[in-house]
Design a protein around this motif. Sequence first.
Motif, PDB file in Angstrom:
ATOM      1  N   VAL A  38       7.424  -3.378  -1.434  1.00  0.00           N
ATOM      2  CA  VAL A  38       8.113  -3.157  -0.346  1.00  0.00           C
ATOM      3  C   VAL A  38       7.733  -3.930   0.805  1.00  0.00           C
ATOM      4  CG1 VAL A  38       7.874  -1.103   1.409  1.00  0.00           C
ATOM      5  CG2 VAL A  38       7.877  -0.547  -0.647  1.00  0.00           C
ATOM      6  N   ALA A  39       6.422  -4.418   0.972  1.00  0.00           N
ATOM      7  CA  ALA A  39       6.084  -5.416   1.757  1.00  0.00           C
ATOM      8  C   ALA A  39       6.980  -6.855   1.712  1.00  0.00           C
ATOM      9  CB  ALA A  39       4.654  -5.994   1.767  1.00  0.00           C
ATOM     10  N   ILE A  40       7.125  -7.291   0.449  1.00  0.00           N
ATOM     11  CA  ILE A  40       7.862  -8.610   0.330  1.00  0.00           C
ATOM     12  C   ILE A  40       9.394  -8.181   0.594  1.00  0.00           C
ATOM     13  CG2 ILE A  40       9.071  -9.984  -1.348  1.00  0.00           C
ATOM     14  CD1 ILE A  40       6.429  -9.906  -2.762  1.00  0.00           C
ATOM     15  N   PHE A  41      10.148  -6.934   0.266  1.00  0.00           N
ATOM     16  CA  PHE A  41      11.391  -6.553   0.822  1.00  0.00           C
ATOM     17  C   PHE A  41      11.654  -6.537   2.266  1.00  0.00           C
ATOM     18  CE2 PHE A  41      14.523  -3.563   1.813  1.00  0.00           C
ATOM     19  CZ  PHE A  41      15.660  -3.964   1.102  1.00  0.00           C
ATOM     20  N   ILE A 121      -6.201  11.407   7.310  1.00  0.00           N
ATOM     21  CA  ILE A 121      -6.474  10.016   6.653  1.00  0.00           C
ATOM     22  C   ILE A 121      -5.566   8.897   6.675  1.00  0.00           C
ATOM     23  CG2 ILE A 121      -6.915   9.064   4.179  1.00  0.00           C
ATOM     24  CD1 ILE A 121      -8.084  11.791   3.248  1.00  0.00           C
ATOM     25  N   ASP A 122      -4.255   9.553   6.754  1.00  0.00           N
ATOM     26  CA  ASP A 122      -3.182   8.313   7.140  1.00  0.00           C
ATOM     27  C   ASP A 122      -3.533   7.833   8.619  1.00  0.00           C
ATOM     28  OD1 ASP A 122      -0.917   6.890   6.147  1.00  0.00           O
ATOM     29  OD2 ASP A 122       0.282   8.308   7.539  1.00  0.00           O
ATOM     30  N   VAL A 123      -3.697   8.536   9.330  1.00  0.00           N
ATOM     31  CA  VAL A 123      -3.992   7.939  10.763  1.00  0.00           C
ATOM     32  C   VAL A 123      -5.207   6.759  10.698  1.00  0.00           C
ATOM     33  CG1 VAL A 123      -4.876   8.403  13.255  1.00  0.00           C
ATOM     34  CG2 VAL A 123      -3.109  10.073  12.007  1.00  0.00           C
ATOM     35  N   SER A 124      -6.173   7.197  10.047  1.00  0.00           N
ATOM     36  CA  SER A 124      -7.193   6.260   9.794  1.00  0.00           C
ATOM     37  C   SER A 124      -6.830   5.085   9.148  1.00  0.00           C
ATOM     38  CB  SER A 124      -8.510   6.786   9.208  1.00  0.00           C
ATOM     39  OG  SER A 124      -9.146   7.693   9.659  1.00  0.00           O
ATOM     40  N   ARG A 125      -6.110   5.099   8.023  1.00  0.00           N
ATOM     41  CA  ARG A 125      -5.435   4.038   7.075  1.00  0.00           C
ATOM     42  C   ARG A 125      -4.682   3.032   7.905  1.00  0.00           C
ATOM     43  NH1 ARG A 125      -0.809   3.397   3.776  1.00  0.00           N
ATOM     44  NH2 ARG A 125       0.075   5.370   4.598  1.00  0.00           N
ATOM     45  N   ARG A 126      -3.557   3.880   8.696  1.00  0.00           N
ATOM     46  CA  ARG A 126      -2.849   2.858   9.676  1.00  0.00           C
ATOM     47  C   ARG A 126      -3.608   2.187  10.654  1.00  0.00           C
ATOM     48  NH1 ARG A 126       2.629   4.829   9.502  1.00  0.00           N
ATOM     49  NH2 ARG A 126       3.233   6.147   7.985  1.00  0.00           N
ATOM     50  N   GLY A 127      -4.916   2.620  11.282  1.00  0.00           N
ATOM     51  CA  GLY A 127      -5.509   1.938  12.173  1.00  0.00           C
ATOM     52  C   GLY A 127      -6.016   0.723  11.635  1.00  0.00           C
ATOM     53  N   LEU A 128      -6.852   1.087  10.500  1.00  0.00           N
ATOM     54  CA  LEU A 128      -7.359  -0.203   9.653  1.00  0.00           C
ATOM     55  C   LEU A 128      -6.249  -1.093   9.413  1.00  0.00           C
ATOM     56  CD1 LEU A 128      -9.959   1.518   7.245  1.00  0.00           C
ATOM     57  CD2 LEU A 128     -10.359  -0.276   9.303  1.00  0.00           C
ATOM     58  N   HIS A 129      -5.167  -0.771   8.998  1.00  0.00           N
ATOM     59  CA  HIS A 129      -4.195  -1.748   8.683  1.00  0.00           C
ATOM     60  C   HIS A 129      -3.612  -2.292   9.919  1.00  0.00           C
ATOM     61  CE1 HIS A 129      -0.277  -3.324   7.013  1.00  0.00           C
ATOM     62  NE2 HIS A 129      -0.865  -3.106   5.990  1.00  0.00           N
ATOM     63  N   ASP A 130      -3.498  -1.855  11.019  1.00  0.00           N
ATOM     64  CA  ASP A 130      -3.363  -2.544  12.199  1.00  0.00           C
ATOM     65  C   ASP A 130      -4.297  -3.524  12.702  1.00  0.00           C
ATOM     66  OD1 ASP A 130      -0.707  -1.028  12.525  1.00  0.00           O
ATOM     67  OD2 ASP A 130      -1.741   0.408  13.994  1.00  0.00           O
ATOM     68  N   GLU A 131      -5.530  -3.143  12.375  1.00  0.00           N
ATOM     69  CA  GLU A 131      -6.606  -3.994  12.983  1.00  0.00           C
ATOM     70  C   GLU A 131      -6.586  -5.191  12.089  1.00  0.00           C
ATOM     71  OE1 GLU A 131     -11.609  -3.868  12.663  1.00  0.00           O
ATOM     72  OE2 GLU A 131     -10.265  -1.960  12.501  1.00  0.00           O
ATOM     73  N   GLY A 132      -6.353  -5.101  10.736  1.00  0.00           N
ATOM     74  CA  GLY A 132      -6.206  -6.118   9.873  1.00  0.00           C
ATOM     75  C   GLY A 132      -4.959  -7.166  10.130  1.00  0.00           C
ATOM     76  N   SER A 133      -3.913  -6.569  10.517  1.00  0.00           N
ATOM     77  CA  SER A 133      -2.863  -7.464  10.999  1.00  0.00           C
ATOM     78  C   SER A 133      -2.944  -8.162  12.042  1.00  0.00           C
ATOM     79  CB  SER A 133      -1.640  -6.515  10.959  1.00  0.00           C
ATOM     80  OG  SER A 133      -1.707  -5.538  11.856  1.00  0.00           O
ATOM     81  N   VAL A 134      -3.518  -7.481  12.988  1.00  0.00           N
ATOM     82  CA  VAL A 134      -4.014  -8.142  14.278  1.00  0.00           C
ATOM     83  C   VAL A 134      -4.949  -9.473  14.010  1.00  0.00           C
ATOM     84  CG1 VAL A 134      -5.023  -7.983  16.708  1.00  0.00           C
ATOM     85  CG2 VAL A 134      -3.576  -6.344  15.902  1.00  0.00           C
ATOM     86  N   LEU A 154       2.567  -9.060   6.121  1.00  0.00           N
ATOM     87  CA  LEU A 154       1.540 -10.161   5.268  1.00  0.00           C
ATOM     88  C   LEU A 154       0.148  -9.729   4.945  1.00  0.00           C
ATOM     89  CD1 LEU A 154       2.853 -13.305   7.418  1.00  0.00           C
ATOM     90  CD2 LEU A 154       3.093 -13.109   4.793  1.00  0.00           C
ATOM     91  N   PHE A 155      -0.327  -8.822   5.923  1.00  0.00           N
ATOM     92  CA  PHE A 155      -1.433  -8.165   5.599  1.00  0.00           C
ATOM     93  C   PHE A 155      -1.669  -7.216   4.410  1.00  0.00           C
ATOM     94  CE2 PHE A 155      -4.868  -4.888   6.067  1.00  0.00           C
ATOM     95  CZ  PHE A 155      -6.143  -5.470   5.967  1.00  0.00           C
ATOM     96  N   THR A 156      -0.358  -6.621   4.343  1.00  0.00           N
ATOM     97  CA  THR A 156      -0.529  -5.759   2.991  1.00  0.00           C
ATOM     98  C   THR A 156      -0.294  -6.630   1.715  1.00  0.00           C
ATOM     99  OG1 THR A 156       0.811  -3.912   4.178  1.00  0.00           O
ATOM    100  CG2 THR A 156       1.229  -4.032   1.730  1.00  0.00           C
TER     101      THR A 156
END
Length: 165
Positions: A38-41, A121-134, A154-156
């Motif tokens: 999904v990330a590549i697409f 849990i999804d809110v926390s997951r998205r927050g960490l993902h955002d932190e990683g992408s920044v 790209l972080f994904t």
Amino acid sequence: MDQTVAAQEKSRDRLIDITLDVKSLGRANSNIEHEREVAIFDILDGNAFRVEGADDGPYKLNLSLAEDRLLFAISPSNGGDAVEHTIALTPLKRIVKDYFMICESYYEAVRTAPPARIQAIDVSRRGLHDEGSVLLKEKLLPKIIVDDDTARRLFTLVCSLHWKG
């Protein structure tokens, strides 16, 4: 055709192909495989990716891991020479580790937990993902400039390379 889409298609500052080094890929479960695909697409569907000092895009990208570094091998789509850019994984390791832990909790919760627990849990997951992408976006600067959506995807991919099953 939407003007934004037409501008993206004409832009040289974009990716048109992404490959992941098979030697860098760990054993992945179906959730990780799906996230990767999904990330590549999504990246190829619309992205902003500029290589500072180069004007030979659009680009092809090969992502790989070498020791404790993330390697971006970027080549122009017209077949020119590739340039490589590496970033240390050390600054991303804590976020990636925490992200994997919360993803496992999320996938488990989806099977058994009530909707409110899954959402929390999804809110926390998205927050960490955002932190990683920044953080990834910052580490790519000044050599590679990406927009927020491209950094997220790209972080994904970085996480999927880092996953060791």
